[in-house]
Write an enzyme that holds these catalytic residues in place. Structure first.
Site, PDB file in Angstrom:
ATOM      1  CG  ASP A 217       0.412  20.620  14.048  1.00  0.00           C
ATOM      2  OD1 ASP A 217       0.467  19.528  14.227  1.00  0.00           O
ATOM      3  OD2 ASP A 217       1.010  20.399  15.269  1.00  0.00           O
ATOM      4  CE  LYS A 220      -2.153  20.490  16.947  1.00  0.00           C
ATOM      5  NZ  LYS A 220      -1.464  21.499  18.185  1.00  0.00           N
TER       6      LYS A 220
END
Length: 371
Positions: A217, A220
């Site tokens: 991730d 992000k």
């Protein structure tokens, strides 16, 4: 013979050249394997000569359970079995596998750098007393192999340090905890180990997925904070922006690593596949590429399951943790549509270990203090 030193070649290419040269001198050698130790006391193959055969496992769990390997790690001295046939009355399963491959004698040499044990070199021969008579030569041989492995090890270590720096810099905006990332890595490892035992992947692959799953991730960090921190249900526009984080993550990592010369394209592919494809669905209805089934890279299929498990079991501002029974039912129902059935089978065989991972890496829920 020494063209194997050429650092422009991959580790496998250099080892192939070296092994070929040695076997021309000693044709009784029937197999050479190089293993590395992971962070959990396990050995996994990073190289196996073509004639090593399938009878020797690509992954050895917990070398502390092997007196031979434990003694080697402590002493950093080679271990030689002169005649495998003499061990038949009390032979271990792995020795039986070697005998089935016509291995009569065996030598295991420790691989270490700066006094730290990092793996084992295994060499097999089809005649007895082969290594005891040539111990000095093969000790030197193991030292040269060690130089190749440690060079590769140090190169990987530098690469991992850069990758983890990227993660640290990107994580400051991510509301999910560092322990979430650790749990995802541990769940990914559980799945990978199961698949390795089923011969769907090898130990080197499992170790790479374990080390890089926490990067899934990083994109992000490029998502606007009002969306990233929102606890409300996303609008269609906000969801479209959030769904850009896999591609943004790949762009971020690629830009940072542009000037870093790293020749292990396999590891680069693994990390980028994890980042780009961990939101694909097995039925092809995921994003960003709508890949379906085994067209989704295995590393991404593994991390998808690991990430979902932890999300369901964890406290979030918008939900309470699910019970392990509810998570199990969700995974079963999603097998073949949301998730790779093999990955679901893997985690269902390891449910008892999930609670242990949760307790080892708990989230610290910050409670609002009274004014």
């Amino acid at each position: 013979m020494y063209s194997f030193i050429n650092s422009t070649r991959s580790l496998k290419q250099r080892l192939n050249l070296f092994v070929t040269s040695v076997k021309e001198l000693y044709p009784d050698i029937i197999g050479i394997a190089v293993t590395r130790m992971d962070d959990h006391d396990n050995l996994y193959s990073v190289y196996r000569s073509a004639d090593y055969g399938d009878n020797f496992p690509t992954f050895i769990e917990s070398i502390s359970q092997s007196p031979r390997l434990s003694k080697m790690r402590a002493s950093l001295e080679p271990s030689i079995i002169d005649n495998m046939l003499c061990h038949q009355s009390s032979v271990k399963h792995i020795h039986l596998r070697l005998l089935q491959s016509n291995c009569i004698s065996s030598m295991a040499c420790p691989i270490y750098t700066n006094g730290t044990f990092i793996g084992v070199l295994f060499i097999n021969a089809k005649v007895k007393d082969f290594f005891s008579e040539k111990v000095n030569y093969f000790t030197t041989f193991s030292i040269l192999i060690t130089l190749l492995i440690t060079d590769d090890f140090n190169n990987k270590k530098a690469f991992h340090s850069i990758v983890k720096t990227v993660l640290l810099l990107s994580h400051h905006k991510d509301p999910e905890t560092q322990n979430h990332l650790k749990r995802v890595a541990e769940y990914s490892r559980l799945i990978g180990l199961y698949l390795a035992k089923k011969r769907k992947c090898d130990g080197d692959f499992v170790d790479s997925v374990y080390h890089f799953s926490d990067m899934h991730d990083i994109g992000k960090s490029l998502i606007p904070e009002d969306i990233l921190y929102s606890t409300d249900i996303y609008t269609a526009e906000q969801r479209a922006i959030m769904n850009q984080h896999p591609e943004l993550g790949c762009q971020l990592l690629s830009n940072i690593l542009t000037t870093f010369k790293y020749d292990n394209n396999q590891e680069l592919d693994i990390i980028l596949n994890i980042i780009r494809h961990h939101h694909e669905r097995y039925d092809g209805k995921g994003y960003p590429s709508q890949l379906k089934g085994t067209d989704i890279p295995l590393e991404a299929r593994i991390v998808t399951v690991a990430d979902v498990i932890d999300a369901l079991l964890s406290h979030r501002p918008y939900k309470q943790p699910w019970s392990i029974d509810d998570v199990e039912l969700y995974l079963i129902n999603g097998s073949g549509t949301l998730f790779d059935p093999l990955c679901i089978d893997a985690i269902l065989h390891s449910l008892d270990k999930i609670a242990l991972i949760q307790s080892r890496y708990p989230d610290i829920i910050e409670e609002e203090l009274p004014v």
